[in-house]
Design an enzyme around this catalytic site. Sequence first.
Site, PDB file in Angstrom:
ATOM      1  N   HIS A 134       0.821  -1.229   0.000  1.00 26.63           N
ATOM      2  CA  HIS A 134       0.000   0.000   0.000  1.00 26.63           C
ATOM      3  C   HIS A 134       0.852   1.275   0.000  1.00 26.63           C
ATOM      4  O   HIS A 134       0.489   2.271   0.600  1.00 26.63           O
ATOM      5  CB  HIS A 134      -0.955  -0.024   1.199  1.00 26.63           C
ATOM      6  CG  HIS A 134      -0.256  -0.033   2.533  1.00 26.63           C
ATOM      7  ND1 HIS A 134      -0.801  -0.584   3.654  1.00 26.63           N
ATOM      8  CD2 HIS A 134       0.948   0.439   2.907  1.00 26.63           C
ATOM      9  CE1 HIS A 134       0.037  -0.446   4.665  1.00 26.63           C
ATOM     10  NE2 HIS A 134       1.107   0.182   4.235  1.00 26.63           N
ATOM     11  N   GLU A 146       4.344  -5.285   8.540  1.00 29.39           N
ATOM     12  CA  GLU A 146       2.968  -5.095   8.035  1.00 29.39           C
ATOM     13  C   GLU A 146       2.391  -6.401   7.477  1.00 29.39           C
ATOM     14  O   GLU A 146       1.179  -6.589   7.439  1.00 29.39           O
ATOM     15  CB  GLU A 146       2.944  -4.022   6.940  1.00 29.39           C
ATOM     16  CG  GLU A 146       3.180  -2.617   7.463  1.00 29.39           C
ATOM     17  CD  GLU A 146       3.123  -1.548   6.368  1.00 29.39           C
ATOM     18  OE1 GLU A 146       2.927  -0.379   6.709  1.00 29.39           O
ATOM     19  OE2 GLU A 146       3.280  -1.872   5.167  1.00 29.39           O
ATOM     20  N   HIS A 182      10.329  -4.035   3.457  1.00 33.79           N
ATOM     21  CA  HIS A 182      10.768  -2.637   3.423  1.00 33.79           C
ATOM     22  C   HIS A 182      11.163  -2.159   4.810  1.00 33.79           C
ATOM     23  O   HIS A 182      10.665  -2.642   5.812  1.00 33.79           O
ATOM     24  CB  HIS A 182       9.735  -1.695   2.792  1.00 33.79           C
ATOM     25  CG  HIS A 182       8.403  -1.526   3.474  1.00 33.79           C
ATOM     26  ND1 HIS A 182       7.567  -2.572   3.822  1.00 33.79           N
ATOM     27  CD2 HIS A 182       7.731  -0.388   3.841  1.00 33.79           C
ATOM     28  CE1 HIS A 182       6.444  -2.084   4.353  1.00 33.79           C
ATOM     29  NE2 HIS A 182       6.525  -0.772   4.385  1.00 33.79           N
ATOM     30  N   HIS A 186      -1.266   4.649   9.825  1.00 30.89           N
ATOM     31  CA  HIS A 186       0.135   5.052  10.008  1.00 30.89           C
ATOM     32  C   HIS A 186       0.190   6.376  10.764  1.00 30.89           C
ATOM     33  O   HIS A 186       0.460   7.418  10.170  1.00 30.89           O
ATOM     34  CB  HIS A 186       0.826   5.223   8.663  1.00 30.89           C
ATOM     35  CG  HIS A 186       0.823   4.017   7.776  1.00 30.89           C
ATOM     36  ND1 HIS A 186      -0.287   3.589   7.094  1.00 30.89           N
ATOM     37  CD2 HIS A 186       1.810   3.139   7.462  1.00 30.89           C
ATOM     38  CE1 HIS A 186       0.014   2.508   6.395  1.00 30.89           C
ATOM     39  NE2 HIS A 186       1.273   2.219   6.596  1.00 30.89           N
TER      40      HIS A 186
HETATM   41  C1  DHB Z   1       6.333   3.442   2.135  1.00 29.60           C
HETATM   42  C2  DHB Z   1       5.755   2.182   2.308  1.00 29.60           C
HETATM   43  C3  DHB Z   1       4.750   1.996   3.254  1.00 29.60           C
HETATM   44  O1  DHB Z   1       4.155   0.813   3.514  1.00 29.60           O
HETATM   45  C4  DHB Z   1       4.301   3.078   3.987  1.00 29.60           C
HETATM   46  O2  DHB Z   1       3.286   2.877   4.858  1.00 29.60           O
HETATM   47  C5  DHB Z   1       4.876   4.340   3.835  1.00 29.60           C
HETATM   48  C6  DHB Z   1       5.890   4.506   2.900  1.00 29.60           C
HETATM   49  C7  DHB Z   1       7.414   3.670   1.116  1.00 29.60           C
HETATM   50  O3  DHB Z   1       7.939   2.702   0.558  1.00 29.60           O
HETATM   51  O4  DHB Z   1       7.738   4.822   0.823  1.00 29.60           O
HETATM   52 FE    FE Z   2       2.672   0.993   5.327  1.00 30.17          FE
END
Ligand code: DHB
Ligand code: FE
Length: 435
Positions: free
Chosen positions: A153, A381, A334, A200
């Site tokens: 997302h 997540e 990530h 978030h």
């Molecule tokens: C990014 C990815 C995420 O899941 C998020 O909540 C905020 C930023 C990103 O890759 O920039």
């Molecule tokens: Fe996220």
Amino acid sequence: MPLDKTYKLVPGTTVFDAEQSAKGYHLNQFCMSLMTAANRERFLADEHAYLDGWPLREEQKRALLDRDLNAAVRAGGNIYFLAKWGAALGLSFQQMAGSMTGMTEQEYRAMMVGGGRSVDGNRIDHAVLEAAHADPTPPAGHATITGAVFTSHVPAIGAAMDHHRTDEPYWQPVFEGYEFSRRWARENLPDVVFLVYNDHATAFDLSLIPTFALGTGAAYPTADEGYGPRPVPGIEGDPDLAAHLAHSLITDDFDLTLVNEMTVDHGLTVPLSLMFGDVEKWPCKVIPFHVNVVQYPVPSGARCFALGRSLRRAIESYDRPVKVQVWGTGGMSHQLHGPRAGLINQEWDNAFLDRLVDDPAGLSQVPHLEYVEEAGSEGIELVMWLIARGAMSDIDGAGEIEVRHRFHHVPASNTAVGHLILDNHPRAEAPAVKE
Ligand code: DHB
Ligand code: FE
């Protein structure tokens, strides 16, 4: 099988459940407004005018003007909320409670001094209970889960769509991975999406950290996360189904926070944009379900998977023939902070996708530490995907799943994009029942 609401048969008693809460929402919120001196002053100066400022039903206004607390409770009022109204009028709890019994204030007080009302003669009437349980009418239908969607997302994906940059070489391969999904979404449109995501630090800041929050409200606007709200529609909820799910899941010992008002951030809107494209109105209702993955401890994969299993029973015990999809969002690997930012683990991601399909129960045992170490701090997540997977009917042998689409791509912003679509085929003769 309908939910057990035998508590409705306790005489002279209205249990304040999600159904009553929805009925009395504005009435109770009006009561809360009387917690400031300035509002009380305006209310006492002109009750009619003050009440007219609230979207109350006629029966609710009448109950208040008549000082009829029984009518207010019938109309969805809860005594702790109504007590704010009573306090503004100078009434004590004893005066308020007594006013609902048909006794004078003195009689009620004397009864309490004498030891209170006896429970004898005030229990559920056996004949009423038997009659209620004898009702053999089977429901005309029940809700079904038609599929699951799993997707990252990333906010930058939403921004690329909002700023019409999806054809740029950087973005083109990301959106290509969702071309099948858009067609599938059109051809398999549900009535409701149960959308598992994490807020978030948008609707919930550090003043309130619910582990699981179920949206039981009617509508949720798009949040402003600092760049202005995304130019996408707000979502329409399904308060009736959500109240049913709240009852069922909480009865199954999942201690949910229920949310009637909040804004929804990229965690929820980006998956909708990916699946439904650029639309004026989302083509179905959405029930938001937030999972805390921001502040540790966050719920385990096993807890999320168990919740998904309970969710299937909850959905399938809803007595209306609505089609529901369950979506799990966030991930894949990530890390958004610190010297390790930018961490990607394609091998781990792909193994996660393999196991999500073939070994979800085993996958649910993976500890947080492995997510953080292997998939990056924000890769956690992915535990949310286990809720959607747990809701598929193959898990308890009540049907089968079919993989319709799988996609993985690096990068989108800081993140590996992962995406999976499952059709759910419950066996027609085996709808889940609440134990
Ligand atoms: C990014 C990815 C995420 O899941 C998020 O909540 C905020 C930023 C990103 O890759 O920039
Ligand atoms: Fe996220």
